[in-house]
Scaffold this motif. Structure first.
Motif, short mmCIF file in Angstrom:
data_model
loop_
_atom_site.label_atom_id
_atom_site.label_comp_id
_atom_site.label_asym_id
_atom_site.label_seq_id
_atom_site.Cartn_x
_atom_site.Cartn_y
_atom_site.Cartn_z
N PHE A 1 0.83 -1.20 0.00
CA PHE A 1 0.00 0.00 0.00
C PHE A 1 0.86 1.26 0.00
CE2 PHE A 1 -3.11 3.08 1.63
CZ PHE A 1 -4.13 2.84 0.72
N CYS A 2 2.02 1.20 0.62
CA CYS A 2 2.95 2.33 0.60
C CYS A 2 3.43 2.60 -0.82
CB CYS A 2 4.14 2.06 1.52
SG CYS A 2 5.39 3.33 1.43
N ILE A 3 3.76 1.56 -1.55
CA ILE A 3 4.19 1.71 -2.94
C ILE A 3 3.06 2.32 -3.78
CG2 ILE A 3 4.84 0.43 -5.03
CD1 ILE A 3 6.35 -1.50 -3.12
N LEU A 4 1.84 1.86 -3.55
CA LEU A 4 0.68 2.41 -4.25
C LEU A 4 0.49 3.89 -3.90
CD1 LEU A 4 -1.86 1.97 -6.01
CD2 LEU A 4 -3.05 1.37 -3.89
N ALA A 5 0.63 4.24 -2.64
CA ALA A 5 0.47 5.63 -2.22
C ALA A 5 1.54 6.53 -2.83
CB ALA A 5 0.48 5.73 -0.70
N VAL A 6 2.76 6.05 -2.92
CA VAL A 6 3.83 6.83 -3.54
C VAL A 6 3.54 7.02 -5.03
CG1 VAL A 6 6.27 6.80 -4.18
CG2 VAL A 6 5.60 6.26 -1.86
N PHE A 7 3.06 5.98 -5.68
CA PHE A 7 2.70 6.09 -7.09
C PHE A 7 1.60 7.13 -7.29
CE2 PHE A 7 -0.20 4.76 -10.51
CZ PHE A 7 0.66 4.94 -11.61
N LEU A 8 0.59 7.11 -6.44
CA LEU A 8 -0.50 8.08 -6.56
C LEU A 8 -0.03 9.49 -6.22
CD1 LEU A 8 -3.42 5.95 -5.14
CD2 LEU A 8 -3.11 6.70 -7.50
N PHE A 9 0.91 9.62 -5.29
CA PHE A 9 1.51 10.93 -5.00
C PHE A 9 2.21 11.47 -6.24
CE2 PHE A 9 5.63 12.92 -4.06
CZ PHE A 9 5.19 14.12 -3.54
N LEU A 10 3.00 10.64 -6.88
CA LEU A 10 3.72 11.09 -8.08
C LEU A 10 2.76 11.44 -9.21
CD1 LEU A 10 6.67 8.54 -8.03
CD2 LEU A 10 6.74 10.97 -7.42
N LEU A 11 1.68 10.68 -9.33
CA LEU A 11 0.66 10.96 -10.34
C LEU A 11 0.00 12.30 -10.09
CD1 LEU A 11 -0.78 9.57 -12.78
CD2 LEU A 11 -2.52 8.88 -11.12
N ARG A 12 -0.38 12.60 -8.86
CA ARG A 12 -1.00 13.88 -8.52
C ARG A 12 -0.02 15.04 -8.71
NH1 ARG A 12 -6.33 14.25 -8.74
NH2 ARG A 12 -7.21 12.40 -7.85
N ARG A 13 1.23 14.83 -8.37
CA ARG A 13 2.23 15.88 -8.54
C ARG A 13 2.40 16.22 -10.02
NH1 ARG A 13 8.39 15.32 -6.65
NH2 ARG A 13 8.36 13.91 -8.41
N ARG A 14 2.46 15.18 -10.84
CA ARG A 14 2.57 15.41 -12.28
C ARG A 14 1.34 16.14 -12.81
NH1 ARG A 14 2.72 10.49 -16.25
NH2 ARG A 14 0.90 11.38 -17.23
N GLN A 15 0.16 15.76 -12.33
CA GLN A 15 -1.08 16.42 -12.74
C GLN A 15 -1.05 17.89 -12.34
OE1 GLN A 15 -4.57 15.17 -10.63
NE2 GLN A 15 -5.94 15.80 -12.29
N ARG A 16 -0.63 18.19 -11.12
CA ARG A 16 -0.58 19.58 -10.65
C ARG A 16 0.40 20.39 -11.47
NH1 ARG A 16 2.98 21.97 -7.41
NH2 ARG A 16 3.77 19.99 -6.65
N ARG A 17 1.56 19.83 -11.75
CA ARG A 17 2.56 20.55 -12.55
C ARG A 17 2.06 20.81 -13.97
NH1 ARG A 17 8.29 17.80 -10.77
NH2 ARG A 17 8.39 18.78 -8.72
N ASN A 18 1.37 19.85 -14.56
CA ASN A 18 0.82 20.05 -15.90
C ASN A 18 -0.24 21.14 -15.91
OD1 ASN A 18 2.43 18.15 -17.16
ND2 ASN A 18 0.93 16.51 -16.97
N ILE A 19 -1.08 21.18 -14.90
CA ILE A 19 -2.10 22.22 -14.82
C ILE A 19 -1.44 23.59 -14.63
CG2 ILE A 19 -3.98 23.13 -13.39
CD1 ILE A 19 -4.87 20.23 -12.96
N GLU A 20 -0.44 23.67 -13.74
CA GLU A 20 0.26 24.94 -13.54
C GLU A 20 0.97 25.39 -14.81
OE1 GLU A 20 2.80 24.15 -10.23
OE2 GLU A 20 1.20 24.46 -8.76
N LYS A 21 1.56 24.45 -15.53
CA LYS A 21 2.24 24.79 -16.78
C LYS A 21 1.23 25.29 -17.81
CE LYS A 21 5.05 22.66 -20.37
NZ LYS A 21 5.63 21.39 -20.85
N HIS A 22 0.11 24.61 -17.91
CA HIS A 22 -0.92 25.00 -18.86
C HIS A 22 -1.48 26.38 -18.51
CE1 HIS A 22 -4.14 24.58 -21.76
NE2 HIS A 22 -5.02 24.83 -20.81
N GLU A 23 -1.69 26.67 -17.24
CA GLU A 23 -2.22 27.96 -16.81
C GLU A 23 -1.21 29.08 -17.07
OE1 GLU A 23 -5.21 28.95 -15.56
OE2 GLU A 23 -5.94 26.95 -16.01
N SER A 24 0.07 28.80 -16.91
CA SER A 24 1.09 29.84 -17.12
C SER A 24 1.27 30.16 -18.59
CB SER A 24 2.42 29.43 -16.50
OG SER A 24 2.96 28.33 -17.21
N GLU A 25 0.95 29.22 -19.47
CA GLU A 25 1.05 29.44 -20.91
C GLU A 25 -0.07 30.34 -21.42
OE1 GLU A 25 1.12 25.60 -22.69
OE2 GLU A 25 3.20 25.24 -22.16
N ASN A 26 -1.19 30.34 -20.73
CA ASN A 26 -2.36 31.15 -21.18
C ASN A 26 -2.29 32.53 -20.63
OD1 ASN A 26 -3.34 29.10 -22.69
ND2 ASN A 26 -4.63 28.31 -21.06
#
Length: 66
Positions: free
Chosen positions: A41-66
């Motif tokens: 479950f720890c490995i799963l939680a780390v994977f989901l953390f990395l997934l959310r971090r990537r999602q947040r960074r993509n949204i921030e990048k997309h917002e800064s481009e506009n």
């Protein structure tokens, strides 16, 4: 939206840390098979953390481009 994603990101890393602590306690007291669930479950939680971090960074990048 950013606050929700950031909260979920932090929640997953806290869950991963708790699973490491509980898993290590179970490993010492009961054995590997009882701790295995927490380590998986720890490995799963780390994977989901990395997934959310990537999602947040993509949204921030997309917002800064506009």
């Amino acid at each position: 939206m950013y606050k929700v994603i950031r909260f979920l990101e932090l929640m997953w890393i806290v869950i991963a840390a708790c699973c490491i602590i509980i898993g290590t306690f179970k490993l010492i007291t009961l054995g590997f098979m009882d701790a295995l669930f927490f380590y998986v479950f720890c490995i799963l939680a780390v994977f989901l953390f990395l997934l959310r971090r990537r999602q947040r960074r993509n949204i921030e990048k997309h917002e800064s481009e506009n």
